[in-house]
Design an enzyme around this catalytic site. Structure first.
Site, PDB file in Angstrom:
ATOM      1  N   ASP A  20       4.386  -8.434  11.254  1.00 50.31           N
ATOM      2  CA  ASP A  20       3.630  -8.380  10.003  1.00 50.31           C
ATOM      3  C   ASP A  20       4.036  -7.146   9.215  1.00 50.31           C
ATOM      4  O   ASP A  20       4.755  -6.271   9.697  1.00 50.31           O
ATOM      5  CB  ASP A  20       2.126  -8.351  10.309  1.00 50.31           C
ATOM      6  CG  ASP A  20       1.257  -8.687   9.102  1.00 50.31           C
ATOM      7  OD1 ASP A  20       1.809  -9.060   8.047  1.00 50.31           O
ATOM      8  OD2 ASP A  20       0.032  -8.583   9.225  1.00 50.31           O
ATOM      9  N   LYS A  21       3.549  -7.095   7.979  1.00 46.12           N
ATOM     10  CA  LYS A  21       3.769  -5.964   7.078  1.00 46.12           C
ATOM     11  C   LYS A  21       2.447  -5.615   6.425  1.00 46.12           C
ATOM     12  O   LYS A  21       1.598  -6.483   6.193  1.00 46.12           O
ATOM     13  CB  LYS A  21       4.824  -6.350   6.039  1.00 46.12           C
ATOM     14  CG  LYS A  21       4.795  -5.580   4.725  1.00 46.12           C
ATOM     15  CD  LYS A  21       3.999  -6.348   3.682  1.00 46.12           C
ATOM     16  CE  LYS A  21       3.921  -5.593   2.360  1.00 46.12           C
ATOM     17  NZ  LYS A  21       2.955  -6.240   1.446  1.00 46.12           N
ATOM     18  N   HIS A  22       2.255  -4.331   6.147  1.00 42.28           N
ATOM     19  CA  HIS A  22       1.057  -3.901   5.414  1.00 42.28           C
ATOM     20  C   HIS A  22       1.462  -2.919   4.340  1.00 42.28           C
ATOM     21  O   HIS A  22       2.289  -2.032   4.564  1.00 42.28           O
ATOM     22  CB  HIS A  22       0.044  -3.240   6.355  1.00 42.28           C
ATOM     23  CG  HIS A  22      -1.214  -2.836   5.657  1.00 42.28           C
ATOM     24  ND1 HIS A  22      -2.221  -3.731   5.385  1.00 42.28           N
ATOM     25  CD2 HIS A  22      -1.622  -1.640   5.152  1.00 42.28           C
ATOM     26  CE1 HIS A  22      -3.202  -3.105   4.747  1.00 42.28           C
ATOM     27  NE2 HIS A  22      -2.865  -1.836   4.593  1.00 42.28           N
ATOM     28  N   SER A  23       0.888  -3.081   3.145  1.00 42.91           N
ATOM     29  CA  SER A  23       1.153  -2.182   2.028  1.00 42.91           C
ATOM     30  C   SER A  23      -0.088  -1.356   1.736  1.00 42.91           C
ATOM     31  O   SER A  23      -1.218  -1.834   1.869  1.00 42.91           O
ATOM     32  CB  SER A  23       1.539  -2.991   0.785  1.00 42.91           C
ATOM     33  OG  SER A  23       1.541  -2.175  -0.372  1.00 42.91           O
ATOM     34  N   THR A  58      -3.896  -8.947  -2.369  1.00 46.90           N
ATOM     35  CA  THR A  58      -3.198 -10.192  -2.048  1.00 46.90           C
ATOM     36  C   THR A  58      -4.158 -11.382  -2.001  1.00 46.90           C
ATOM     37  O   THR A  58      -3.826 -12.479  -2.458  1.00 46.90           O
ATOM     38  CB  THR A  58      -2.460 -10.046  -0.706  1.00 46.90           C
ATOM     39  OG1 THR A  58      -1.485  -9.004  -0.822  1.00 46.90           O
ATOM     40  CG2 THR A  58      -1.751 -11.334  -0.319  1.00 46.90           C
ATOM     41  N   ARG A  91     -17.377   4.742   4.170  1.00 45.12           N
ATOM     42  CA  ARG A  91     -16.403   5.689   3.623  1.00 45.12           C
ATOM     43  C   ARG A  91     -16.246   5.502   2.120  1.00 45.12           C
ATOM     44  O   ARG A  91     -16.104   6.469   1.364  1.00 45.12           O
ATOM     45  CB  ARG A  91     -15.047   5.498   4.307  1.00 45.12           C
ATOM     46  CG  ARG A  91     -14.966   6.010   5.727  1.00 45.12           C
ATOM     47  CD  ARG A  91     -13.708   5.509   6.407  1.00 45.12           C
ATOM     48  NE  ARG A  91     -12.525   5.878   5.648  1.00 45.12           N
ATOM     49  CZ  ARG A  91     -11.402   5.164   5.622  1.00 45.12           C
ATOM     50  NH1 ARG A  91     -11.315   4.022   6.276  1.00 45.12           N
ATOM     51  NH2 ARG A  91     -10.369   5.576   4.920  1.00 45.12           N
ATOM     52  N   SER A  97      -8.072   2.479  10.332  1.00 44.08           N
ATOM     53  CA  SER A  97      -8.537   1.294   9.604  1.00 44.08           C
ATOM     54  C   SER A  97      -7.443   0.239   9.506  1.00 44.08           C
ATOM     55  O   SER A  97      -7.659  -0.936   9.785  1.00 44.08           O
ATOM     56  CB  SER A  97      -9.011   1.707   8.208  1.00 44.08           C
ATOM     57  OG  SER A  97      -9.433   0.577   7.468  1.00 44.08           O
ATOM     58  N   LYS A 125      -7.022  -3.461  12.523  1.00 42.05           N
ATOM     59  CA  LYS A 125      -6.936  -4.875  12.118  1.00 42.05           C
ATOM     60  C   LYS A 125      -5.609  -5.493  12.558  1.00 42.05           C
ATOM     61  O   LYS A 125      -5.556  -6.655  12.976  1.00 42.05           O
ATOM     62  CB  LYS A 125      -7.112  -5.001  10.600  1.00 42.05           C
ATOM     63  CG  LYS A 125      -8.512  -4.618  10.110  1.00 42.05           C
ATOM     64  CD  LYS A 125      -8.700  -4.910   8.645  1.00 42.05           C
ATOM     65  CE  LYS A 125      -8.018  -3.941   7.734  1.00 42.05           C
ATOM     66  NZ  LYS A 125      -8.687  -2.630   7.671  1.00 42.05           N
ATOM     67  N   LYS A 126      -4.538  -4.721  12.465  1.00 40.32           N
ATOM     68  CA  LYS A 126      -3.224  -5.246  12.837  1.00 40.32           C
ATOM     69  C   LYS A 126      -3.112  -5.441  14.348  1.00 40.32           C
ATOM     70  O   LYS A 126      -2.559  -6.442  14.814  1.00 40.32           O
ATOM     71  CB  LYS A 126      -2.120  -4.308  12.327  1.00 40.32           C
ATOM     72  CG  LYS A 126      -2.048  -4.206  10.810  1.00 40.32           C
ATOM     73  CD  LYS A 126      -1.829  -5.566  10.156  1.00 40.32           C
ATOM     74  CE  LYS A 126      -1.743  -5.487   8.651  1.00 40.32           C
ATOM     75  NZ  LYS A 126      -1.597  -6.822   8.007  1.00 40.32           N
TER      76      LYS A 126
END
Length: 445
Positions: free
Chosen positions: A84-87, A124, A172, A187, A191-192
């Site tokens: 996966d990828k996260h931005s 997204t 937060r 955070s 999730k990942k």
């Protein structure tokens, strides 16, 4: 050692390193609501002010991951790796819509847990909500089956995945403790890790449209994520990428979907967007063992994009999650369109030398394309298309973009915002800089 919440808060307030047991106990209390909102807020502020050592951040990430369900893909007998990828977010960042199907077309499986827009940045999930019928909140079984059948599925965080993160983030957000590198790291990664990944690529944005304004800030976050992910057993690399101008030629939900579909169908499009998609895909393919090194992986990704294989995966994902089976072929018929569409004229001649990217994102929010409050509804049709990249030469009156708005008044206000966001000059040296600034791997941290 005392595990009373107030004692844990006191120790962190005073700069002590917390033990795994202390962190696990506090996170368990966040997840089951046995620790009150005031104490959670105090803990967040203590971490914000005092920071955390790497071992603490790893323990926090693991505890938040284990606060809920962890997806296991073993039973599906997937023939490829889950990557996966996260931005960290930006303006016009529709990379996930192209990247997920592209990696799937190369043999990877992409179970992507994404988010909604925050502040001036687009989300997204909001883009996907512009597709009629697409569900961003399927049950876990449908999510798993979509990943197996299409190779990718982009959905939102479920209530069962890292619930401690969901509660902590909400607190937060209203206590001025969002900008803490250990808390951001935990955070994202909780999730990942809960999604059962075998590899992760981080896209850490830097520039005037990003959370990290400087490359130094972006590198600090990237190094934290790569190190903590490795400590938690998730191989991760990070690219630090430019957000000193919108990414691609569109900003706004349906418009970004349309740009993404066009690139998937033709293999072509905005040069910076395309370059970043291929670079991230190459990192994911190498991490997943689907290519021996970056150059071969980039060639593989190029072939999948230009052949239409990635477009087929995107269409399969949309159909499996409730959208039309012919969405890719007829996206123009399905996507909502704004009633007012008109060019935004340049007020001076010259070259576009700089862009206030945050202002562009806020202009989309003002049009109704983002939220001021959590409960706000979104107008998926509004935004900007045909945005000129930095370095473009214009004459006075030439179009900088096309504004898509619900009313003439809204179009006029957004046009003024966009005009003010651009700086005009006579020469441009390295306008915007390279889209990929740095690469961070486990060897660098």
């Amino acid at each position: 050692m005392a595990l009373l919440p107030q004692e844990i808060i006191r120790r962190k307030r005073d700069g002590a390193a917390l033990s795994q047991e202390e962190i696990a106990a506090f996170v368990a209390g966040i997840a089951d609501d046995s620790i009150g909102e005031g104490q959670v807020a105090a803990f967040a502020m203590a971490v914000f002010l005092r920071g955390m050592a790497r071992a603490e951040a790893v323990a926090l990430t693991r505890a938040m991951t284990e606060s809920g369900q962890r997806l296991d893909w073993q039973g599906l007998d997937l023939p490829g790796p889950c990557v996966d990828k996260h931005s960290t977010g930006g303006v016009g960042d529709k990379v996930s819509l192209i990247l997920g199907p592209l990696v799937a077309a190369c043999g990877g499986y992409v179970p992507m847990i994404s988010g909604r827009g925050l502040g001036h940045t687009g989300g997204t999930l909001d883009k996907l909500d512009a597709i009629p019928g697409y569900t961003t909140a399927p049950d876990v079984d449908r999510f798993r089956q979509t990943v197996k059948a299409a190779g990718c599925a982009i959905i939102g965080q479920t209530a069962d995945l890292a619930p401690a993160d969901k509660r902590l983030y909400a607190i937060r957000d209203v206590t001025a403790t969002v900008e803490s590198i250990p808390l951001i790291t935990a955070s994202i990664l909780s999730k990942k890790l809960a999604a059962g990944l075998q590899g992760l690529v981080m896209d850490v944005k830097t520039g005037n449209g990003a959370f990290a304004a400087t490359v130094e800030e972006a590198r600090a976050l990237a190094e934290s994520i790569v190190a903590v992910a490795g400590g938690a057993g998730l191989p991760t690399t990070a690219l630090i990428t430019d957000m000193n101008q919108p990414l691609g030629s569109t900003a706004g939900n349906a418009l970004e979907v349309a740009e993404s579909v066009a690139m998937l169908k033709t293999g072509q499009g905005d040069a910076r967007l395309r370059e970043l998609v291929i670079a991230l895909a190459a990192e994911m393919l190498v991490l997943g063992g689907l290519a021996p090194e970056a150059a071969a992986a980039a060639q593989q990704a190029e072939a999948a994009l230009t052949s239409g294989a990635a477009a087929e995966r995107f269409g399969a994902m949309v159909a499996a999650l409730g959208g039309a089976a012919d969405f890719v072929e007829r996206s123009d018929d399905y996507l909502p369109k704004a009633p007012v569409q008109r060019p935004v004229a340049a007020e001076a001649a010259g070259r576009l030398t700089a862009c206030d990217t945050r202002a562009v994102g806020l202009a989309v929010v003002e049009l109704g394309g983002g939220r001021r409050r959590v409960e706000d509804s979104i107008d998926y049709a509004v935004g900007f298309s045909d945005l000129l990249p930095l370095g473009s030469a214009v004459q006075s009156g030439d179009p900088l973009a096309v504004v898509h708005a619900a009313t003439e008044e809204a179009a006029e206000a957004a046009s003024r915002r966009l005009q003010e966001a651009f700086t005009f000059g006579q020469t441009v040296e390295d306008a915007g800089g390279p889209v990929v600034r740095q690469r961070i791997t486990a060897a660098d941290v």
